[in-house]
Design an enzyme around this catalytic site. Structure first.
Site, PDB file in Angstrom:
ATOM      1  NE  ARG A  78      14.941  65.979 -62.386  1.00  0.00           N
ATOM      2  CZ  ARG A  78      14.711  67.249 -62.052  1.00  0.00           C
ATOM      3  NH1 ARG A  78      13.532  67.626 -61.584  1.00  0.00           N
ATOM      4  NH2 ARG A  78      15.654  68.150 -62.177  1.00  0.00           N
ATOM      5  CG  HIS A 122      17.662  70.658 -58.031  1.00  0.00           C
ATOM      6  ND1 HIS A 122      16.627  70.000 -58.645  1.00  0.00           N
ATOM      7  CD2 HIS A 122      17.185  71.899 -57.763  1.00  0.00           C
ATOM      8  CE1 HIS A 122      15.561  70.796 -58.726  1.00  0.00           C
ATOM      9  NE2 HIS A 122      15.876  71.962 -58.198  1.00  0.00           N
ATOM     10  CD  GLU A 167      14.215  74.893 -63.277  1.00  0.00           C
ATOM     11  OE1 GLU A 167      14.434  75.906 -62.600  1.00  0.00           O
ATOM     12  OE2 GLU A 167      13.094  74.408 -63.420  1.00  0.00           O
ATOM     13  CG  ASN A 292      12.336  71.221 -64.709  1.00  0.00           C
ATOM     14  OD1 ASN A 292      12.190  70.037 -65.028  1.00  0.00           O
ATOM     15  ND2 ASN A 292      13.245  71.618 -63.837  1.00  0.00           N
ATOM     16  CE1 TYR A 294       6.762  73.802 -61.187  1.00  0.00           C
ATOM     17  CE2 TYR A 294       8.797  74.156 -62.409  1.00  0.00           C
ATOM     18  CZ  TYR A 294       8.086  73.485 -61.430  1.00  0.00           C
ATOM     19  OH  TYR A 294       8.695  72.499 -60.704  1.00  0.00           O
ATOM     20  CD  GLU A 353      11.790  70.753 -61.188  1.00  0.00           C
ATOM     21  OE1 GLU A 353      11.284  71.882 -61.036  1.00  0.00           O
ATOM     22  OE2 GLU A 353      12.950  70.471 -60.872  1.00  0.00           O
TER      23      GLU A 353
HETATM   24  C1  FCB Z   1      11.978  74.934 -60.336  1.00  0.00           C
HETATM   25  C2  FCB Z   1      13.031  74.260 -59.478  1.00  0.00           C
HETATM   26  C3  FCB Z   1      12.471  73.447 -58.353  1.00  0.00           C
HETATM   27  C4  FCB Z   1      11.282  74.097 -57.713  1.00  0.00           C
HETATM   28  C5  FCB Z   1      10.276  74.545 -58.746  1.00  0.00           C
HETATM   29  C6  FCB Z   1       9.046  75.179 -58.178  1.00  0.00           C
HETATM   30  O1  FCB Z   1      12.526  76.039 -60.958  1.00  0.00           O
HETATM   31  O2  FCB Z   1      13.816  73.408 -60.285  1.00  0.00           O
HETATM   32  O3  FCB Z   1      13.510  73.205 -57.444  1.00  0.00           O
HETATM   33  O4  FCB Z   1      11.688  75.137 -56.915  1.00  0.00           O
HETATM   34  O5  FCB Z   1      10.888  75.434 -59.640  1.00  0.00           O
END
Ligand code: FCB
Length: 446
Positions: A78, A122, A167, A292, A294, A353
């Site tokens: 991607r 992006h 995002e 995404n 995290y 992500e």
């Molecule tokens: C996300 C973004 C990506 C990267 C990660 C750590 O929010 O989409 O570009 O910066 O965080």
């Protein structure tokens, strides 16, 4: 080979990157200026004064990147396309040299048996469009449609997965309210206007893709959240529900035909530049939803005020943190996937992500022994496997990121790669997590 690790044989294993974060060559072959060029070159905006001028130099070294993906035996990549390479001024005829670059990337991926997943946007908006208001201006949604159609016409024969925006929450709220990302504005009303135009842009592009008759799938990539309440008290539970309005529901509710959430409209409806028919354009479920993930946050109830329009605030937590200061909460990923799949009729989900920044220390050979990153990946892949076992339609996983890159306002100091980039030579040096991921992809378990 049949897998015995709980992942289906046709699960998509990929890596993700983004144009401004890796390409460099910002002045080559007719590329126009993006809002990230402007932002990064504004003193004080990016840590260390870093810019994406050179980044990983993937514009010239993409074959090395693709060789790494082959070594992993990844089956998808991607990556995003820099709109100002294609339309330097954000409108008008395409720049052939920009198309040529992505032709080279796409063809090299296909020759390597790696499916290209094209992320159209992006964050690197052409500066010329920002000069006319950027996402606050309705016109930008129509310019995005033009750009998307150029891409469909040119790449539609080879790309089977297009996604529109990455995002959009970050675009609207980090870019126009918090000001920590380009274009660096700080006005909540602007952020809300941007929300609407981003959704409209997605809707217009998706409709055009469907009308084109091309055979692929079209989706959007969000960073939705399902914040957990700090306690089981009803007021904290309700506060956590309200927190999800801005992060999650203002995006997914309109996409799935439910309109904007009621409380959002009560509080901020006056900001939304709604025109007749907009919600119909937006209300068309994507073929796939990219998520995404995290971290997860904990939320407590606080009195409503200008800073806390939803009456919720972050609560203290106990989790170990990454170099970004983000809590490591693998079980939060499962909670989020459950919430999404249980609340909206999503057909296909992908983790588009997931990954982690740590303060990597290379040994004398330049190798990073990143047991901490391996632990992060392992625990989050466990969450994915649990989601699949529960029947959640999770079809693939894209690791962020293939290599260390320009981490937006944090510059190069935050390293998410499973491949290290030597800061002087730009040589690509796989970290230990690279080989861990290779073994996962090969089916040897987590
Ligand atoms: C996300 C973004 C990506 C990267 C990660 C750590 O929010 O989409 O570009 O910066 O965080």
């Amino acid at each position: 080979m049949t897998r015995h690790d709980g992942f289906p044989d046709d699960f998509i294993w990929g890596c993700a990157t983004a144009s401004y974060q890796i390409e460099g060559a910002t002045q080559e072959d007719g590329r126009g200026v993006s809002i990230w060029d402007t932002f990064a070159h504004t003193p004080g905006k990016v840590a260390g004064g870093d810019t994406g001028d050179i980044a990983c130099d993937s514009y010239h070294r993409y074959l090395e990147d693709i060789a790494l993906l082959r070594e992993l035996n990844a089956n998808a990549y991607r990556f995003s396309t820099a709109w100002p390479r294609i339309q330097p001024e954000g409108s008008g005829a395409p720049n052939q040299k920009g198309l040529d670059y992505y032709d080279r990337v796409v063809d090299a991926l296909l020759e390597s048996g790696i499916e290209p997943w094209m992320q159209l946007y992006h964050w690197d908006l052409p500066q010329a469009l920002e000069d006319r208001g950027g996402w606050v201006n309705r016109e930008t949604a129509y310019r995005f449609l033009d750009f998307a159609q150029i891409m469909f016409r040119h790449f539609g024969d080879r790309i089977r997965h297009f996604s529109s925006l990455n995002e959009p929450w970050c675009v609207a709220f980090l870019g126009y309210l918090q000001g920590v990302q380009a274009p660096g504005k700080t006005d909540r009303r602007l952020a809300h206007r941007a929300v609407h135009h981003l959704l409209l842009a997605h809707g217009l592009a998706q409709r055009a893709y469907r009308e084109s008759g091309l055979p692929g799938a079209f989706g959007i990539v969000l960073n939705p959240a399902r914040q957990r309440p700090a306690t089981a008290r009803p007021e904290d539970i309700e506060a956590a529900d309200r927190a999800a309005i801005e992060s999650t529901r203002i995006w997914l509710d309109p996409l799935y035909g439910r309109g904007y959430p009621e409380l959002f409209m009560q509080l901020f409806g006056a900001d939304i530049p709604m025109e007749e028919g907009d919600l119909d354009i937006i209300a068309s479920p994507p073929d796939f939803l990219g998520i995404n993930y995290y971290f997860e946050q904990a939320i407590k109830a606080v009195p409503v005020d200008g800073q806390h329009p939803y009456g919720c605030a972050l609560a203290e937590t106990w989790h170990p943190k990454t170099a970004m200061g983000w809590d490591i909460v693998p079980e939060g990923m499962l909670r989020l996937l459950r919430y999404i799949a249980g609340t909206w009729p999503v057909s296909e989900l992908y983790v588009t992500e997931n990954g982690v920044a740590f303060d990597d220390v290379p040994d004398s050979q330049g190798i990073v022994h990143d047991a901490n990153r391996i632990a992060y990946l392992r625990s989050h892949l466990h969450a994915c496997r649990d989601a699949i076992a529960e029947g959640i339609p999770l079809k693939g996983y894209f690791l962020w990121s293939l290599m260390d890159n320009f981490e937006w306002a944090y510059g190069y100091q935050k390293r998410f790669g499973i491949v290290r980039i030597d800061p002087v030579t730009l040589h690509r040096i796989p970290k230990k997590s690279f080989y861990y991921y290779r073994d996962v992809i090969a089916g040897f378990g987590l």
